[in-house]
Enzyme design. Sequence first.
Site, PDB file in Angstrom:
ATOM      1  CB  SER A 159      87.328 -65.216   1.620  1.00 47.56           C
ATOM      2  OG  SER A 159      86.122 -64.528   1.383  1.00 47.56           O
ATOM      3  CE  LYS A 185      79.727 -68.387  -5.834  1.00 44.43           C
ATOM      4  NZ  LYS A 185      80.918 -68.688  -6.715  1.00 44.43           N
TER       5      LYS A 185
HETATM    6  N1  PMP Z   1      84.879 -65.753  -0.619  1.00 44.03           N
HETATM    7  C1  PMP Z   1      83.862 -66.517  -0.185  1.00 44.03           C
HETATM    8  C2  PMP Z   1      83.468 -66.414   1.268  1.00 44.03           C
HETATM    9  C3  PMP Z   1      83.204 -67.406  -1.050  1.00 44.03           C
HETATM   10  O1  PMP Z   1      82.204 -68.173  -0.600  1.00 44.03           O
HETATM   11  C4  PMP Z   1      83.638 -67.488  -2.402  1.00 44.03           C
HETATM   12  C5  PMP Z   1      82.948 -68.455  -3.333  1.00 44.03           C
HETATM   13  N2  PMP Z   1      83.246 -69.806  -3.068  1.00 44.03           N
HETATM   14  C6  PMP Z   1      84.717 -66.701  -2.816  1.00 44.03           C
HETATM   15  C7  PMP Z   1      85.290 -65.831  -1.896  1.00 44.03           C
HETATM   16  C8  PMP Z   1      85.301 -66.793  -4.205  1.00 44.03           C
HETATM   17  O2  PMP Z   1      84.442 -66.467  -5.228  1.00 44.03           O
HETATM   18  P1  PMP Z   1      84.495 -67.121  -6.679  1.00 44.03           P
HETATM   19  O3  PMP Z   1      83.689 -68.397  -6.625  1.00 44.03           O
HETATM   20  O4  PMP Z   1      83.869 -66.100  -7.553  1.00 44.03           O
HETATM   21  O5  PMP Z   1      85.914 -67.408  -7.037  1.00 44.03           O
END
Ligand code: PMP
Length: 310
Positions: A271, A50
Amino acid sequence: MSTGATASHPILAAVGQTPLVELTPAFPELPPGTRLFAKLESVNPGGSIKDRPVSRMITRALAEGRLAGGRRLLDSSSGNAGIAYAMLGAALGVPISIVVPGNASRERLDRIAAHGAELILTDPVEGYDFALRHAKHLAATQPERYWYSNQYANENNWRAHYETTGVEILEQVRSATGGLPDAFVAGVGTGGTLTGVGRRLREAAPQVHIASVIPDIFPGLEGLKPLGTEGDIVPDILDEALIDHRQIVPIEDAVATCRRLARAGYYVGPSSGAYVHLALRVAALGAHRVVVTVLNDTGERYVSTGMWAS
Ligand code: PMP
């Protein structure tokens, strides 16, 4: 910082240009000849992917004079964007307010506070959509206090990935393989990664297969939105037309993959485990020889969740 100033700080230069690591040796079940790569985003100064969109959103807001007169930058976040805003806000002298669901891991909340940002916690049970609505409400009722960055709708979010993450993937895959990626796997928090990288890869490789991780509804995966249930807010910037395939990844599979990644030297959050799990499923189809995904953040951010306890 004065109105219209161009933000410059050494920490901004430390964002991006992350390594593309080859995960193939860690997963012997991959079909012969198939290679799996991932962008190691935990090396960003804020510890997650991010930092990329947030550095673009915050510097553009400064350049456009949105934060003039001491207005605070406001956004909702599952935590990682909040850390990036808080860190870069502290570096650039921008006051930051972040709305975070109360179930965000302790490590995230502590770090946001450490950088001096204002934390506004919402009911953990209500999830990200509620935090988003609360941020919208604060921005609408106190426009003199807040400028609402709104990462779910801010074009600079996906553009950061289009201009940096996607370009880096194409360059790094070319230097590692001599060719283009055949498949890309991501999930959707705001949809910035999937939309920005997806658009860039599609331009260079129109046949590229794009697969999206969908988290289980409960307990979910930190950072990812459930999508597809009635009433879920679909982020404005998400280009759903890019997605060829969506698949639910249960948290148990995500965590099991994190443990395997840790044994290979990559200590990442759930994630990332979910992305790699789906990337392995995509690779197992045998139709895509070069599969690329993302390791979004560090596993250290989740110790308090118990995911690493044996
Ligand atoms: N994985 C994690 C740990 C995140 O914090 C985020 C962002 N919320 C994402 C994946 C997904 O990224 P994006 O906001 O670009 O969809």
